[in-house]
Design a protein around this motif. Structure first.
Motif: not given
Length: 123
Positions: A39-60, A107-114
Motif C-alpha cells: 500500500d505504501f509503495l502504491l501510494q508513493k510510486y503507483g500509476k493509475t489505469t482503468s480495468g474492468k470488473i470481470v467476475s464475481e470471484t474473489g476473497y470476501n 499498480y506498480l509500473e515495475s511489478f503490475p501484479g502489485i
C-alpha cells in the motif's frame, strides 16, 4: 581428531540454526508487512489505469471462505487490466460493482501484479 570434528559439527549446527531462524523471521515479517508495504509503495510510486470488473470471484474478507455462500455474504468482484501485453487481476474489495463496470486501479509500473483499487488506497 575426533574433538576437532565435534567442534566443526557444533559450529555448523549453530550456523544452520541461525540460518533457519533468520528465514523464519523473514517469513513472519513478510506475512505481516506485505500488504502495508504494498500500500505504501502504491501510494508513493503507483500509476493509475482503468480495468474492468470481470467476475464475481474473489476473497470476501470474512475468514477467506468462498463467495456466494448460503449465509448471505456479499459478492466481491474481481477486476482485470492489461499491461505490457499481459492480463493482471485483483480483488475490487467491494460488492458495489457489476460485471463489465470500469474501475480505477493503481499498480506498480515495475511489478503490475502489485495492484489495488484506487478508492481503496485513498479512502
Amino acid at each position: 581428531m575426533k574433538h576437532k570434528r565435534q567442534i566443526q559439527t557444533k559450529k555448523y549446527s549453530k550456523i544452520w540454526s541461525i540460518f533457519v531462524l533468520v528465514i523464519f523471521m523473514i517469513l513472519v515479517l513478510h506475512t505481516f508487512l506485505k500488504w502495508p508495504l504494498y500500500d505504501f509503495l502504491l501510494q508513493k510510486y503507483g500509476k493509475t489505469t482503468s480495468g474492468k470488473i470481470v467476475s464475481e470471484t474473489g476473497y470476501n474478507g470474512k475468514g477467506g471462505h468462498i463467495l456466494r455462500e448460503e449465509k448471505g455474504d456479499d459478492i466481491v468482484y474481481q477486476y482485470s487490466f492489461r499491461m505490457n501485453n499481459k492480463n493482471y487481476f485483483g480483488d475490487s474489495q467491494s460488492s458495489d460493482y457489476n460485471v463489465n463496470d470500469t474501475i480505477n486501479i493503481v499498480y506498480l509500473e515495475s511489478f503490475p501484479g502489485i495492484n489495488r483499487p484506487k478508492y481503496y488506497l485513498y479512502k
